[in-house]
Design a protein around this motif. Structure first.
Motif, PDB file in Angstrom:
ATOM      1  N   UNK A 168      74.427  46.661  69.500  1.00 11.28           N
ATOM      2  CA  UNK A 168      76.014  46.735  69.620  1.00 11.28           C
ATOM      3  C   UNK A 168      76.775  47.698  69.043  1.00 11.28           C
ATOM      4  N   UNK A 169      78.245  47.367  69.347  1.00  9.79           N
ATOM      5  CA  UNK A 169      79.256  48.394  69.014  1.00  9.79           C
ATOM      6  C   UNK A 169      79.265  48.744  67.384  1.00  9.79           C
ATOM      7  N   UNK A 170      79.065  47.822  66.726  1.00  4.41           N
ATOM      8  CA  UNK A 170      79.249  48.032  65.220  1.00  4.41           C
ATOM      9  C   UNK A 170      78.082  48.842  64.564  1.00  4.41           C
ATOM     10  N   UNK A 171      76.860  49.114  65.399  1.00  7.29           N
ATOM     11  CA  UNK A 171      75.920  50.157  64.998  1.00  7.29           C
ATOM     12  C   UNK A 171      76.247  51.297  65.115  1.00  7.29           C
ATOM     13  N   UNK A 172      76.941  51.592  66.485  1.00 10.74           N
ATOM     14  CA  UNK A 172      77.590  52.652  66.710  1.00 10.74           C
ATOM     15  C   UNK A 172      78.536  53.695  65.892  1.00 10.74           C
ATOM     16  N   UNK A 173      79.659  52.571  65.342  1.00 15.10           N
ATOM     17  CA  UNK A 173      80.278  52.810  64.257  1.00 15.10           C
ATOM     18  C   UNK A 173      79.849  53.172  62.915  1.00 15.10           C
ATOM     19  N   UNK A 174      78.673  52.556  62.676  1.00 13.41           N
ATOM     20  CA  UNK A 174      78.055  52.842  61.328  1.00 13.41           C
ATOM     21  C   UNK A 174      77.343  53.949  61.518  1.00 13.41           C
ATOM     22  N   UNK A 175      76.937  54.355  62.789  1.00 15.98           N
ATOM     23  CA  UNK A 175      76.052  55.696  62.810  1.00 15.98           C
ATOM     24  C   UNK A 175      77.202  56.746  62.896  1.00 15.98           C
ATOM     25  N   UNK A 176      78.270  56.457  63.326  1.00 15.73           N
ATOM     26  CA  UNK A 176      79.545  57.538  63.360  1.00 15.73           C
ATOM     27  C   UNK A 176      79.882  57.906  61.885  1.00 15.73           C
ATOM     28  N   UNK A 177      80.272  56.804  61.160  1.00 13.52           N
ATOM     29  CA  UNK A 177      80.680  56.571  59.853  1.00 13.52           C
ATOM     30  C   UNK A 177      79.832  57.684  58.877  1.00 13.52           C
ATOM     31  N   UNK A 178      78.402  57.293  59.085  1.00  9.69           N
ATOM     32  CA  UNK A 178      77.211  58.273  58.191  1.00  9.69           C
ATOM     33  C   UNK A 178      77.444  59.753  58.774  1.00  9.69           C
ATOM     34  N   UNK A 179      77.523  60.067  60.018  1.00 11.72           N
ATOM     35  CA  UNK A 179      77.546  61.114  60.385  1.00 11.72           C
ATOM     36  C   UNK A 179      78.789  62.036  60.006  1.00 11.72           C
ATOM     37  N   UNK A 220      72.171  70.345  66.946  1.00 10.64           N
ATOM     38  CA  UNK A 220      71.871  70.517  68.047  1.00 10.64           C
ATOM     39  C   UNK A 220      71.622  69.846  68.991  1.00 10.64           C
ATOM     40  N   UNK A 221      71.340  68.387  68.286  1.00 10.07           N
ATOM     41  CA  UNK A 221      70.916  67.245  69.248  1.00 10.07           C
ATOM     42  C   UNK A 221      72.082  66.375  69.894  1.00 10.07           C
ATOM     43  N   UNK A 222      71.829  66.227  71.101  1.00 11.19           N
ATOM     44  CA  UNK A 222      72.938  65.462  72.198  1.00 11.19           C
ATOM     45  C   UNK A 222      73.638  64.300  71.175  1.00 11.19           C
ATOM     46  N   UNK A 223      74.913  64.339  71.353  1.00 11.58           N
ATOM     47  CA  UNK A 223      75.486  63.354  70.610  1.00 11.58           C
ATOM     48  C   UNK A 223      74.990  62.068  70.687  1.00 11.58           C
ATOM     49  N   UNK A 224      74.729  61.271  71.733  1.00 17.63           N
ATOM     50  CA  UNK A 224      74.244  59.959  71.834  1.00 17.63           C
ATOM     51  C   UNK A 224      72.868  59.931  71.232  1.00 17.63           C
ATOM     52  N   UNK A 225      72.029  61.000  71.252  1.00 15.92           N
ATOM     53  CA  UNK A 225      70.739  60.884  70.704  1.00 15.92           C
ATOM     54  C   UNK A 225      70.917  60.881  69.153  1.00 15.92           C
ATOM     55  N   UNK A 226      71.824  61.930  68.878  1.00  9.66           N
ATOM     56  CA  UNK A 226      71.910  61.824  67.541  1.00  9.66           C
ATOM     57  C   UNK A 226      72.203  60.596  66.660  1.00  9.66           C
ATOM     58  N   UNK A 227      73.505  60.042  67.235  1.00  4.59           N
ATOM     59  CA  UNK A 227      74.056  58.845  66.775  1.00  4.59           C
ATOM     60  C   UNK A 227      73.030  57.665  66.737  1.00  4.59           C
ATOM     61  N   UNK A 228      72.129  57.398  67.728  1.00  3.55           N
ATOM     62  CA  UNK A 228      71.065  56.692  67.530  1.00  3.55           C
ATOM     63  C   UNK A 228      69.962  56.842  66.630  1.00  3.55           C
ATOM     64  N   UNK A 229      69.646  58.153  66.473  1.00  6.27           N
ATOM     65  CA  UNK A 229      68.735  58.501  65.490  1.00  6.27           C
ATOM     66  C   UNK A 229      69.429  57.994  64.057  1.00  6.27           C
TER      67      UNK A 229
END
Length: 572
Positions: A168-179, A220-229
């Motif tokens: 869900x969306x909250x995991x995307x927010x978490x990943x972006x916060x850490x990045x 160098x990673x794709x944005x979506x792939x990086x945030x998923x990782x």
């Protein structure tokens, strides 16, 4: 004694209904009158019999008293009010039950689960893996853990389960916060959006990721792939933190279930397809939300589940505008998965803010499991109200570590696990709980956990002192327990004999807080006894009887505290 009395009355009822073979025989259940002058036990079985026999309850009660064969311990019984039967016992007739309590020890009050006992899935906590647990999560955690222990103690098979909301969306927010924090740690000037998770733990996760993974490679990673990782790494870090928080408060789970696994396995889409096949899904538009005006509301056609056919107030979307499943779709897939795993009963413990979500999930389960409309809703949902955290009556400021709230770990570190667990159980979950940090640390009668634990420790101290004075505990079979005739002694005995029924009543109601209120009453009765009577007296026989009494009290207090996950210290 209670069982013997119930059996005697049950036989009398059976004889009374011999000419009514088709009548449903009422089950005899005895209760303790609140006032001693009303006897030791009371039964209201004459009232349900009146409908069958077409006689007044008083007439029926009179016939029962003429035919019942009482155990020897009964000295009298009389009719009271509209047909109650009040039963009086010989003085100290129940005291011998103390031997049974001590013989059973930790097993007293417990019912062993049989192979065909109910299999219960109890899901609780299930905090989003986006940060540490806050105090509100802690109350739900303690309530769930105590309820699991209570259900186990009353003869059920119970699995404690944690549902990880890792999609869900909250995991995307978490990943972006850490990045963003990773970039900041690498010297870049960043601006956190309002949606980002604050708190030092995000910086800590970012630093740990940088220690293990090549920052340049991540760039160098794709944005979506990086945030998923990064999102997966952040989830793992937060779940490790949550597990540690749970460990500190004494809670472990039998099973952790990942929401993401439902999506990856295709079970969410399979569930939607099944509902479509059942004819309970259609494409349509929902009306604007009730209770608030939406400017320029534009209805959108969605895939809707006809939950109104099963008791809900409005149909619910199963897919978003982009076609991806809604959280509701995943949630009902999860509950259906629990049913398929063979559980007889599902119990969920949620925060009070999820109140509007209960009906729709129960409606979905009715549709999926084809449950009869008999009021036996699944899952059973317990809504836990919030905790107001104060210090000397003043609201506690938010935590620097979490950024927006006070963490459970901080509270446990300050006041101790026992104080947190017991205080969280002193009120019904429907009531908001005011938890004052300074009050929870007090060593006086105002602090409920101290009051109860002190009763247990005081008993241990009495027995140690008796041993120091050369008073040897006699063989219990030689102790004359009929000497325990004082009002305070009888009250303690009656209270301890009520313990098994108190557990069953609490379990049937799914109200584990009743165990806390029970043990507080027992502790109060003990303190009252202690202030009026010496245990070790010049009368050796009475001293032995009272030592048996307080040993039993200690055992029952320890048993009750064990269900609550609270220690029973011998010294304080």
């Amino acid at each position: 004694m209670k069982q013997a009395l119930e059996e005697a009355l049950q036989q009398a009822v059976t004889r009374l209904l011999i000419d009514h073979p088709d009548a449903a025989v009422p089950q005899v259940v005895l209760s303790r009158p609140k006032q001693k002058e009303h006897g030791d036990y009371a039964a209201n079985l004459a009232m349900p019999l009146a409908r069958i026999l077409k006689q007044s309850p008083q007439q029926i009660a009179a016939v029962i008293l003429e035919t019942v064969v009482w155990p020897d311990a009964v000295v009298g019984a009389e009719i009271a009010g509209p047909g109650f039967i009040n039963i009086r016992l010989k003085e100290a007739s129940e005291a011998n039950a103390l031997k049974n309590i001590l013989a059973l020890g930790e097993a007293y009050g417990r019912v062993a689960a049989t192979a065909d006992a109910a299999k219960i899935n109890l899901e609780f906590v299930s905090a989003n893996p986006t940060g540490p647990m806050h105090v509100g999560h802690g109350r739900g955690a303690v309530v769930g853990d105590a309820l699991a222990s209570l259900l186990l103690a009353t003869g059920n098979h119970v699995q404690r389960e944690y549902y990880i909301n890792d999609a869900g969306a909250q995991i995307g927010v978490l990943a972006n916060s850490v990045w963003l924090r990773m970039r900041e740690l690498k010297g870049e000037s960043i601006e956190l959006p309002e949606s980002a998770y604050p708190g030092e733990y995000i910086i800590q996760i970012a630093a740990e990721v940088l220690l293990v993974h090549d920052y340049q490679k991540l760039l160098t990673m794709d944005d979506d792939a990086r945030l998923t990782f990064i999102g997966r790494l952040a989830i793992d870090a937060n779940m490790a933190m949550i597990r540690e928080d749970l460990k500190v408060i004494g809670i472990s789970f039998d099973h952790f279930f990942s929401e993401q696994s439902l999506h990856q396995s295709g079970r969410v889409n399979e569930l939607i397809e099944r509902l479509q096949g059942d004819g309970v899904v259609y494409r349509g538009c929902l009306p604007p939300p009730k209770g608030k005006e939406v400017v320029d509301y534009q209805p959108v056609e969605q895939l809707l589940f006809r939950t109104t056919n099963f008791g809900d107030d409005v149909d619910r979307p199963l897919a978003k505008q982009d076609g991806t499943p809604t959280y509701f779709a995943a949630d009902i897939a999860y509950h259906y998965d629990k049913h398929q795993r063979g559980f007889d009963r599902l119990i969920d413990i949620w925060g009070a803010d999820h109140g509007g979500y209960v009906t729709r999930v129960q409606a979905a389960m009715k549709a999926l499991v084809k449950m009869p409309d008999n009021g036996n809703e699944q899952p059973d949902v317990i809504l836990v109200q919030m905790v107001n955290l104060t210090r000397d009556g003043q609201p506690v400021k938010m935590s620097k570590r979490a950024g927006t709230f006070v963490t459970l770990r901080e509270v446990v570190d300050e006041v101790g696990r026992d104080a947190v667990r017991f205080n969280f159980m002193t009120r019904r979950v429907e009531s908001q709980l005011d938890f004052d940090l300074e009050s929870a640390k007090k060593k006086n009668d105002e602090n409920p956990v101290y009051y109860v634990q002190y009763a247990h420790a005081r008993i241990a101290a009495i027995l140690r002192k008796a041993a120091d004075e050369g008073v040897v505990v006699a063989d219990i079979d030689t102790v004359d327990l009929t000497l325990l005739t004082e009002h305070e002694e009888q009250r303690l005995i009656a209270n301890m004999l009520a313990y098994p029924d108190a557990l069953l009543n609490a379990a049937n109601r799914l109200e584990a807080y009743r165990v806390a209120t029970y043990v507080m009453r027992l502790a109060a009765d003990f303190h009252s006894f202690y202030h009026k009577h010496r245990v070790v007296t010049e009368n050796a026989a009475l001293s032995q009887a009272r030592m048996v009494l307080i040993r039993a009290v200690s055992q029952v207090i320890g048993n009750a505290l064990g269900i609550l996950g609270v220690s029973a210290p011998d010294r304080m």
